[in-house]
Design a protein around this motif. Structure first.
Motif, PDB file in Angstrom:
ATOM      1  N   VAL A  27      49.227  29.867  43.210  1.00  0.00           N
ATOM      2  CA  VAL A  27      48.405  30.247  42.284  1.00  0.00           C
ATOM      3  C   VAL A  27      47.012  29.441  42.296  1.00  0.00           C
ATOM      4  N   THR A  33      43.908  31.374  44.093  1.00  0.00           N
ATOM      5  CA  THR A  33      42.846  31.184  43.249  1.00  0.00           C
ATOM      6  C   THR A  33      41.426  30.796  44.087  1.00  0.00           C
ATOM      7  N   GLU A  40      40.563  33.780  46.296  1.00  0.00           N
ATOM      8  CA  GLU A  40      39.897  34.600  45.659  1.00  0.00           C
ATOM      9  C   GLU A  40      38.381  34.555  45.350  1.00  0.00           C
ATOM     10  N   THR A  85      59.071  34.596  41.062  1.00  0.00           N
ATOM     11  CA  THR A  85      57.739  34.682  39.952  1.00  0.00           C
ATOM     12  C   THR A  85      56.561  35.099  41.066  1.00  0.00           C
ATOM     13  N   ILE A 124      53.889  38.187  40.313  1.00  0.00           N
ATOM     14  CA  ILE A 124      52.392  37.798  40.198  1.00  0.00           C
ATOM     15  C   ILE A 124      51.633  38.944  41.132  1.00  0.00           C
ATOM     16  N   TYR A 181      52.669  41.716  42.636  1.00  0.00           N
ATOM     17  CA  TYR A 181      52.774  43.058  42.404  1.00  0.00           C
ATOM     18  C   TYR A 181      52.044  43.544  41.069  1.00  0.00           C
ATOM     19  N   SER A 182      51.721  42.521  40.154  1.00  0.00           N
ATOM     20  CA  SER A 182      50.880  42.639  38.931  1.00  0.00           C
ATOM     21  C   SER A 182      49.659  42.784  39.149  1.00  0.00           C
ATOM     22  N   GLY A 183      49.118  42.848  40.250  1.00  0.00           N
ATOM     23  CA  GLY A 183      47.879  42.685  40.713  1.00  0.00           C
ATOM     24  C   GLY A 183      46.872  41.783  40.021  1.00  0.00           C
ATOM     25  N   PHE A 184      47.453  40.392  39.864  1.00  0.00           N
ATOM     26  CA  PHE A 184      46.569  39.599  39.057  1.00  0.00           C
ATOM     27  C   PHE A 184      45.518  39.110  39.988  1.00  0.00           C
ATOM     28  N   PHE A 185      45.991  38.970  41.249  1.00  0.00           N
ATOM     29  CA  PHE A 185      44.775  38.666  42.349  1.00  0.00           C
ATOM     30  C   PHE A 185      44.379  39.743  43.273  1.00  0.00           C
ATOM     31  N   VAL A 186      42.910  39.834  43.332  1.00  0.00           N
ATOM     32  CA  VAL A 186      42.532  40.930  43.978  1.00  0.00           C
ATOM     33  C   VAL A 186      42.056  40.408  45.437  1.00  0.00           C
TER      34      VAL A 186
END
Length: 407
Positions: free
Chosen positions: A35, A39, A42, A352, A356, A358-363
């Motif tokens: 993460v 982050t 991104e 986990t 994250i 495949y949930s598209g949390f990070f572009v």
């Protein structure tokens, strides 16, 4: 129900939670590190996209123009009703409506000079030879409004591609006009012989890719063109800049030398444009040396925990030694549950991370995210190896007599 008993032993080792501590330590290492890295990437990518896909390390420049007349000027407050001021030829009005008094002008070095660009014997233009002389791992571009003439060598950070692909290194100097377009240009494309094309500023380009992110961005308005597909005239129009993952200062110095040898002029460095994102961010970002310090600090804490594990089980190790239990069995008894907890923590952390991703949390491009997964997997297994090595060294250095006296 034996598996429940074994699972309980994994997380509760005689009430001291050694295994659960290993589980949470490695789970946190994998997930938090991912993460944190994603982050940071991104954030930097968002800034890069907001600038028109230009990083903070980019250097803008232009070949020196000896025909340009330099002028030194200063903004002055004047009385508009004073006819002597208004009739003074040295007073002009700038873009903001301020009266500017020109103090002096520097004569041109060569009033008849113009930068010439032609094909050399090698098949490259003079500008192409010059821009390809900066070493490795950099991108050189002509910035002309929404157009980016692209040439690169080595490794670069490519823009996010949602359809097709980006240019290969060889295609950058290919004479066939190629383009990677933003979303805004998709409606202007047409298909011929199974390939997509777009007509842009009077020239036809073969579309090989589309760049975009999940939300609207400056990428939607950009069109990337391979440098070799540009006309000779277009190659000397606009602002040049270099960008990349290495030392751009070194690349600029190499290009400056090449410019003096090939173009017979030095390079004038320009100020990098300041955008809204630079003002809002205040130039804050996580520097590389801070990342290294955080990594070293985590490693120190990790090794300290390993030392404490050995110390807390020193009596157990000493008793097993007295009873003649082999070193291999002692190691398994001391570290078996802890290692199991660590491996479960790594596996759970990776699961986990995949959720994250495949949930598209990070572009971010999937290639970037999976690269972090691979790095963290290797680092985690390396730390498990360090754990085993530390336990082996710690067990061999235990003085049985000293432990017995302490008891």
């Amino acid at each position: 129900m034996q598996w429940l008993t074994k699972l309980k032993n994994v997380f509760f080792c005689r009430g001291r939670l050694l295994s659960s501590s290993a589980f949470f330590a490695f789970f946190s290492l994998v997930v938090v590190s991912f993460v944190f890295a994603a982050t940071d990437t991104e954030y930097n990518l968002n800034q890069q996209i907001a600038r028109g896909y230009i990083t903070r390390d980019a250097i803008f420049f232009e070949p020196h123009d000896p025909s340009r007349i330099g002028a030194a000027s200063v903004v002055v407050e004047v009385d508009f009703d004073d006819p002597d001021i208004l009739l003074n030829n040295n007073v002009t009005v700038d873009e903001d409506g301020n009266l500017v008094f020109v103090l002096e002008q520097t004569p041109a070095e060569d009033e008849g000079y113009s930068l010439a660009n032609w094909y050399t014997r090698s098949g490259e233009t003079r500008i192409e030879r010059f821009l390809s002389s900066g070493g490795d791992n950099y991108l050189a571009s002509i910035h002309n409004g929404n157009t980016r003439g692209i040439f690169y060598k080595g490794k670069i950070v490519e823009p996010p591609i949602v359809e097709g692909r980006f240019f290969t290194e060889e295609e950058c100097l290919l004479r066939e006009p190629l383009a990677v377009i933003g979303n805004d240009y998709k409606k202007q494309t047409y298909v011929r012989d199974g390939d997509k094309y777009i007509e842009y500023e009077g020239r036809e380009y073969k579309v090989i890719g589309v760049t975009a992110v999940a939300s609207s961005s400056t990428l939607d308005h950009l069109i990337f063109i391979n440098f070799g597909g540009m006309t000779i005239k277009d190659q000397i129009t606009g602002r040049y800049y270099i960008d990349g993952i290495g030392s751009m200062e070194q690349v600029f110095n190499e290009l400056d030398k090449a410019s003096q040898e090939i173009l017979d002029v030095k390079l004038d460095r320009l100020e990098t444009p300041t955008t809204y994102i630079d003002v809002v961010s205040g130039g804050m970002y996580l520097k590389t040396y801070l990342k290294v310090l955080l990594g070293l600090m985590f490693t120190f804490i990790y090794i300290s925990i390993l030392v404490q594990i050995v110390k807390r089980q020193s009596v157990k190790i000493a008793v097993m030694s007295i009873y003649g239990i082999s070193f291999k069995r002692r190691l398994l008894k001391v570290s078996g549950d802890t290692l199991t907890g660590a491996l479960i923590g790594i596996f759970t952390g990776l699961i986990t991370i995949i959720v994250i991703i495949y949930s598209g949390f990070f572009v971010l491009p999937f290639a970037t995210l999976w690269k972090y997964v691979a790095i963290l997997s290797c680092c985690s297994l390396l730390l498990v190896g360090i754990m085993v090595a530390s336990l082996i060294i710690g067990m061999r250095r235990i003085d049985i007599g000293e432990v017995v006296r302490q008891v």
